[in-house]
Design an enzyme around this catalytic site. Structure first.
Site, mmCIF file in Angstrom:
data_model
loop_
_atom_site.group_PDB
_atom_site.id
_atom_site.type_symbol
_atom_site.label_atom_id
_atom_site.label_comp_id
_atom_site.label_asym_id
_atom_site.label_seq_id
_atom_site.Cartn_x
_atom_site.Cartn_y
_atom_site.Cartn_z
ATOM 1 N N HIS A 34 0.785 -1.096 0.007
ATOM 2 C CA HIS A 34 0.137 0.017 -0.220
ATOM 3 C C HIS A 34 0.829 1.287 0.036
ATOM 4 O O HIS A 34 0.683 2.160 -0.774
ATOM 5 C CB HIS A 34 -0.931 -0.027 1.058
ATOM 6 C CG HIS A 34 -1.856 -1.055 1.308
ATOM 7 N ND1 HIS A 34 -2.136 -1.871 2.395
ATOM 8 C CD2 HIS A 34 -2.957 -1.285 0.375
ATOM 9 C CE1 HIS A 34 -3.461 -2.678 1.987
ATOM 10 N NE2 HIS A 34 -3.605 -2.516 0.886
ATOM 11 N N LYS A 93 -16.176 -7.659 4.940
ATOM 12 C CA LYS A 93 -14.976 -8.244 5.204
ATOM 13 C C LYS A 93 -14.570 -8.496 6.475
ATOM 14 O O LYS A 93 -13.567 -9.439 7.028
ATOM 15 C CB LYS A 93 -13.935 -7.119 4.771
ATOM 16 C CG LYS A 93 -13.605 -7.118 3.083
ATOM 17 C CD LYS A 93 -12.528 -6.479 2.689
ATOM 18 C CE LYS A 93 -12.459 -6.609 1.136
ATOM 19 N NZ LYS A 93 -11.126 -5.969 0.721
ATOM 20 N N SER A 112 -2.911 -7.790 2.646
ATOM 21 C CA SER A 112 -3.663 -7.649 4.314
ATOM 22 C C SER A 112 -3.784 -8.921 4.667
ATOM 23 O O SER A 112 -3.356 -9.220 5.775
ATOM 24 C CB SER A 112 -4.471 -6.591 4.242
ATOM 25 O OG SER A 112 -3.799 -5.324 3.974
#
Length: 164
Positions: free
Chosen positions: A17, A41, A133
Site C-alpha cells: 500500500h 470483510k 493484508s
C-alpha cells in the site's frame, strides 16, 4: 489542484500500500486515502485504528513530497466518495492478472456512474506484488514474521491486536 483518491480497507496498511501511496504522490497535489468501512470483510482493526495507522505511516511521506495526504473513512459508493472529496482520479494498485479482471469490471461500472472521474492503475513493485493484508494477518496469527510486509509500527499494532 489535482486530487486523487486511493481506496482500500487497509486492514492493516502494508508496504505494498505504501509503495502505491508513495508513487501516487507524483500524480496529485492532494491524496485522499479512502479507508473503506467494509462490514462484509470483518476487519481485524476497527476503523479508528486503520485511519490512525494511515495517518501515522503517511505523515513523513506527506512532509517529504509536499503532497497533502489525508485519511477519509467512507461507506458509500466509491464513485460517490470520489465526488465527495473532489477527486478527479481514483488510484488503484494492481498485483496480478486476477486483480486486473476485477478492477476492469469496477472501472466500467464507475464510468457508467460518472465518466468525469478517471481511474489510474499503478503496478506494485515486484518485491511487493505478493503482499496482501489478508495474508499478512494470517502469517501473524500463525506466529510468522511479518517484518518484510509491514512497517515496524504496523507490526507492533498487529501483534498487539492478536495479543502476541
Amino acid at each position: 489542484m489535482r486530487v486523487g483518491l486511493y481506496p482500500g480497507t487497509f486492514d492493516p496498511v502494508t508496504l505494498g500500500h505504501m509503495d502505491i501511496i508513495r508513487r501516487a504522490t507524483a500524480l496529485v497535489d492532494r491524496l485522499v486515502i479512502g479507508v473503506a468501512i467494509n462490514r462484509d470483510k470483518g476487519p481485524l482493526f476497527p476503523l479508528e485504528d486503520r485511519v490512525a495507522m494511515i495517518e501515522t505511516e503517511c505523515a513523513a511521506l506527506s512532509e517529504q513530497t509536499g503532497v497533502e495526504i489525508v485519511a477519509h473513512p467512507f461507506e458509500n459508493l466509491l464513485i460517490d466518495c470520489a465526488k465527495d472529496v473532489g477527486a478527479g482520479v481514483i488510484i488503484r494498485g494492481l498485483r496480478a492478472v486476477a486483480d486486473f479482471e476485477y478492477e476492469f469490471q469496477m472501472v466500467g461500472m464507475n464510468r457508467a456512474l460518472n465518466d468525469d472521474i478517471e481511474t489510474v492503475f499503478l503496478m506494485a513493485e515486484a518485491k511487493h506484488q505478493a503482499i496482501a493484508s489478508k495474508l499478512v494477518k494470517e502469517i501473524a496469527r500463525l506466529g510468522g514474521d511479518v517484518s518484510k510486509f509491514v512497517t515496524p509500527a504496523v507490526k507492533e499494532a498487529l501483534l498487539a491486536r492478536l495479543d502476541r
